[in-house]
Design an enzyme around this catalytic site. Structure first.
Site, short mmCIF file in Angstrom:
data_model
loop_
_atom_site.label_atom_id
_atom_site.label_comp_id
_atom_site.label_asym_id
_atom_site.label_seq_id
_atom_site.Cartn_x
_atom_site.Cartn_y
_atom_site.Cartn_z
N GLU A 160 10.18 29.88 16.27
CA GLU A 160 9.36 29.55 17.44
C GLU A 160 8.62 28.23 17.24
O GLU A 160 7.41 28.12 17.50
CB GLU A 160 8.39 30.70 17.75
CG GLU A 160 9.13 31.99 18.09
CD GLU A 160 8.26 33.10 18.67
OE1 GLU A 160 7.09 33.21 18.28
OE2 GLU A 160 8.78 33.85 19.52
N ASP B 42 12.40 41.90 19.59
CA ASP B 42 10.98 41.61 19.41
C ASP B 42 10.10 42.77 19.89
O ASP B 42 9.52 42.67 20.98
CB ASP B 42 10.62 40.32 20.17
CG ASP B 42 9.22 39.83 19.85
OD1 ASP B 42 8.63 40.32 18.87
OD2 ASP B 42 8.73 38.93 20.57
N GLU C 182 1.71 44.81 22.28
CA GLU C 182 2.08 43.63 23.07
C GLU C 182 3.01 44.00 24.23
O GLU C 182 2.82 43.53 25.35
CB GLU C 182 2.77 42.60 22.16
CG GLU C 182 3.35 41.43 22.91
CD GLU C 182 4.03 40.40 22.02
OE1 GLU C 182 4.03 40.57 20.78
OE2 GLU C 182 4.56 39.42 22.57
C1 GCV Z 1 2.70 35.60 16.45
C2 GCV Z 1 6.52 37.27 19.64
C3 GCV Z 1 5.12 37.23 20.16
C4 GCV Z 1 4.34 36.09 19.54
C5 GCV Z 1 4.39 36.25 18.02
C6 GCV Z 1 5.86 36.25 17.58
C7 GCV Z 1 6.01 36.48 16.10
O1 GCV Z 1 7.24 36.18 20.10
O2 GCV Z 1 5.13 37.14 21.56
O3 GCV Z 1 3.03 36.13 20.01
O4 GCV Z 1 3.70 35.21 17.37
O5 GCV Z 1 6.53 37.29 18.25
O6 GCV Z 1 6.18 37.63 15.73
O7 GCV Z 1 5.95 35.54 15.33
#
Ligand code: GCV
Length: 736
Positions: free
Chosen positions: A327, A400, A428
């Site tokens: 990311e 995820d 989340e």
């Molecule tokens: C901490 C997902 C979440 C992100 C998180 C990422 C990860 O994409 O939406 O907020 O970032 O996972 O686990 O690194």
């Protein structure tokens, strides 16, 4: 709670202060005194959930009749026991030197009495964190013994003893021996240095504060950290990563490290180590080097010096958690190196001090293949190349933290690398701070999934805890759901997920039923009229959220960014396709679902036979994963005889009904719960019921455009209009 207290009673205080001006009137003075006393006493008795499951003062249990305690009173675990026993009974146990009938003995191998019971070998085998709790019959006397080889184990043993008392399960005779399933049982806090918490739904960080260039530590901080550490110790959690995996390089700067040291000092007596997430480009971003290439000798030196500095401050520092080349974050691939090169370089720097590296496998370079396949493709070629103090942290599923995912195929495939499951305690994708979802059921489903890596029965639990694949390091991590909210987790029932994570990390063979019951008894009541329905509600809650959000293997239908509500239509221009729901549901007139079979992306190939073949075949693939692995025609006949479209409608509808039933269960439970927690949960269940309908209508009305079939008449009619739903933009302050 204090805010509420302030709002309600502040006007009363103002009036009283005005009355104080007329102090000469004795009666008014008395009146003021009694009113103030009343206010203070009611505040003290208010139930705000801050005590979590550690509410010894409210234990309504039958206490064992210990005649005295034989233990070294200065031991941390003994102090904890005496404190809690006093809370429960109003007295501390009297310390005795002679072992009488019903004496409680608490000690380690350093204590003569413990050795004399002949339990030395057993304790050594259980290790420094293991313990026994036994009734020993000696000279016609019954003696209760809590013992361990080490102080950490003794503390865990004491909390276990307290738990069986609290839950009213103290038996005639005890014969317990325990040791943890995983060596490292760790919370990952996604806390940013500005005090915000990524995907946090319970207020600001308990560690970091907004606007602090030079972080400060107050007495109030220390009290909170101590409470946090004690709660963790009570369920066996022994580590915490203090900052977000999206880490800033300056986390390792002197100012922040001083605060990390202060936190470590508070956590240490409770057996917890601190860990940090690091930014891979720290050598250049913080250290001013030209590069952060893991094979560059100056970079290696920089990390070696950094490790030395850290261990000078914190001798028992646990190690690093790393999100790299994921990311948009920097990583070894920026320099043409591999994940193993990056992880090993850090591991070598930490090795002399006993530190570990938890290297995340949450990687999905855009556009290369089906996202569900990418972590496997990047990590499998590196199997066997990691140092023995590296453990690869893998999310439970390949995408995820969705409401339901099959297990990540890396489990079972990487046989020569230590792997640790990463679970998400914070919700989340599961209704965040508003929905009641008991996650132990979901985690058990994952831990009990059969990978077939060493034949039938090679569950994820058995291969990650070292039972089947021997590795020097075993660990499990959970993304914390903790914040500054008085009740720590936002939703009172979210506390159960923190609790469950700790209990499963300690013992991955526990059932979700047992965990739910323990938690209910400790947190609310030992009354079976309360326990039975509330436990049923908790155990059903994961299936319910899957039903009203994403049944039959659907996934990632969330609104962009905040991941709260449904937006199966979501289409944000110039955004990665694999962040868009359409990428996953592929709804069209011909059907719905992601074809990951051999005729599609062939993600099934990453699983081991015979699971691979089972998933590949549309008729043998479990229906709960059907649309994860297959693109299925709307008219396909399901096992219960319905066609897919009807099945989808009935399942969404069932999810809504389940939440309505939860509301009824909770309303009926009112007489057993304090009003503050009752109303708090009741209010959130209303939101959940509303959201369930929102999810059902949004998904069914949207997919109906493709299925072109009616919603069966015995399914609740939609209350929303699709066009209105599409225009809805959530105000997240309302929902977080
Ligand atoms: C901490 C997902 C979440 C992100 C998180 C990422 C990860 O994409 O939406 O907020 O970032 O996972 O686990 O690194």
């Amino acid at each position: 709670m204090y805010k509420l207290f302030y709002i309600i009673f502040r006007p009363a205080f103002l009036i009283l202060n005005a009355l104080k001006l007329m102090r000469h009137l004795y009666i008014i003075r008395k009146f003021i005194f009694f009113i103030q006393l009343f206010i203070i006493v009611s505040a003290l008795h208010a139930e705000d959930g801050h005590q979590l499951w550690l509410r010894f003062d409210k234990t309504k249990a039958t206490f064992p009749c210990f005649s005295g305690i034989n233990a070294c009173d200065s031991r941390f675990a003994v102090k904890e026991f005496q404190y809690d026993w006093n809370e429960m009974t109003g007295n501390r146990l009297q310390v005795v030197n002679v072992l009488n009938n019903n004496t409680l003995v608490i000690g380690t191998l350093k204590d003569r009495n413990i050795v004399s019971f002949g339990v030395g070998n057993e304790l050594k085998q259980l290790g420094m964190e293991g313990y026994i709790i036994k009734t020993i019959h000696q000279n016609n006397k019954n003696i209760t013994v809590v013992a361990s080889a080490g102080d950490k184990g003794l503390l865990y043993g004491v909390f276990h003893l307290l738990r069986i008392i609290q839950t009213n399960k103290f038996p005639q005779s005890l014969n317990i021996s325990e040791k943890p399933s995983y060596a490292v049982r760790i919370l990952n806090h996604w806390d940013n240095q500005d005090g915000s918490v990524e995907r946090g739904y319970a207020g600001h960080s308990i560690f970091w504060r907004y606007g602090e260039k030079h972080p400060t530590v107050t007495d109030k901080d220390k009290v909170l950290w101590k409470e946090y550490a004690r709660a963790n110790a009570s369920i066996g959690i022994n580590g915490a990563v203090l900052n977000n995996v999206n880490a800033s390089p300056d986390m390792l700067s002197g100012a922040y490290m001083q605060k990390v040291k202060a936190i470590a000092e508070v956590l240490r007596p409770y057996g917890m180590k601190v860990y940090l997430s690091i930014n891979f480009s720290s050598p250049s971003a913080l250290g001013g080097l030209k590069t952060s290439d893991p094979l560059d000798k100056d970079v290696v030196k920089w990390w070696n010096i950094k490790a030395k500095e850290i261990y000078q401050l914190i001798p028992d520092f646990g190690g690093f958690l790393v999100k790299a080349n994921s990311e948009g974050l920097p990583g070894p691939q920026d320099f043409g190196r591999t994940h193993a090169d990056g992880a090993n370089m850090l591991a070598d720097a930490l090795k002399p001090y006993g530190g570990i590296v938890m290297w995340r496998a949450f990687v999905y370079n855009a556009g290369k293949d089906d996202r569900a396949k990418l972590a496997y493709k990047e990590f499998m070629p590196l199997d066997g190349q990691f140092r023995d103090n590296v453990i690869v942290q893998v999310k439970n599923g390949p995408i995820d933290f969705q409401p339901r995912e099959p297990f990540s195929p890396l489990f079972g495939a990487m046989k020569r690398t230590a792997l640790m499951p990463e679970l998400q305690i914070t919700q989340e994708y599961l209704g965040q701070g508003n929905h009641l979802v008991f996650l132990a059921s979901m985690w058990k489903e994952f831990l009990e999934s059969d990978t077939y890596c060493s034949g039938k029965g090679s569950t994820v639990a058995k291969i990650t805890d070292g039972t089947l694949l021997k590795s020097r390091l075993t660990a499990i991590g959970g993304v914390a759901n903790i914040g500054e909210d008085t009740n720590w987790c936002g939703h009172h029932f979210a506390q159960a997920n923190w609790y469950s994570f700790g209990r499963l990390a300690w013992n991955n063979r526990l059932s979700s039923d047992d965990i739910a019951e323990e938690w209910i008894r400790m947190t609310f009541s030992n009354d079976s009229n309360f326990i039975k329905p509330v436990k049923e509600m908790m155990l059903e809650s994961h299936e319910a959220v899957v039903n009203y959000m994403m049944p039959l293997g659907l996934h990632h239908l969330f609104a962009f960014g905040h991941h709260y509500g449904p937006e199966p239509w979501c289409d944000v221009p110039n955004t990665r396709p694999d962040w868009m729901p359409k990428y996953y549901h592929n709804a069209g007139e011909d059907g719905i679902g992601f074809d990951r079979s051999a005729t599609g992306s062939n993600a099934v190939e990453q699983y081991i036979s015979p699971l691979r073949e089972q998933l590949n075949n549309i008729d043998s693939c479990p229906e709960k994963y059907l649309l994860w692995f297959h693109h299925v025609p709307w008219h396909k006949k399901m096992k219960d005889g319905h066609m897919l479209w009807d099945e989808l409608c009935y399942t969404y509808n069932h999810g809504v009904k389940q939440v309505r039933q939860f509301q009824t269960i909770w309303d009926k439970a009112e007489q057993y719960v304090d009003s503050e927690r009752f109303i708090h949960v009741q209010t959130r269940l209303k939101i959940q019921a509303h959201d369930a309908v929102w999810w059902k209508d949004a998904c069914l009305l949207y997919f109906q455009q493709f299925s072109k079939r009616p919603i069966p008449y015995d399914v609740e009619r939609p209350v929303y209009d699709l066009n209105d739903l599409k225009k809805t933009k959530l105000n997240m302050t309302e929902h977080n």
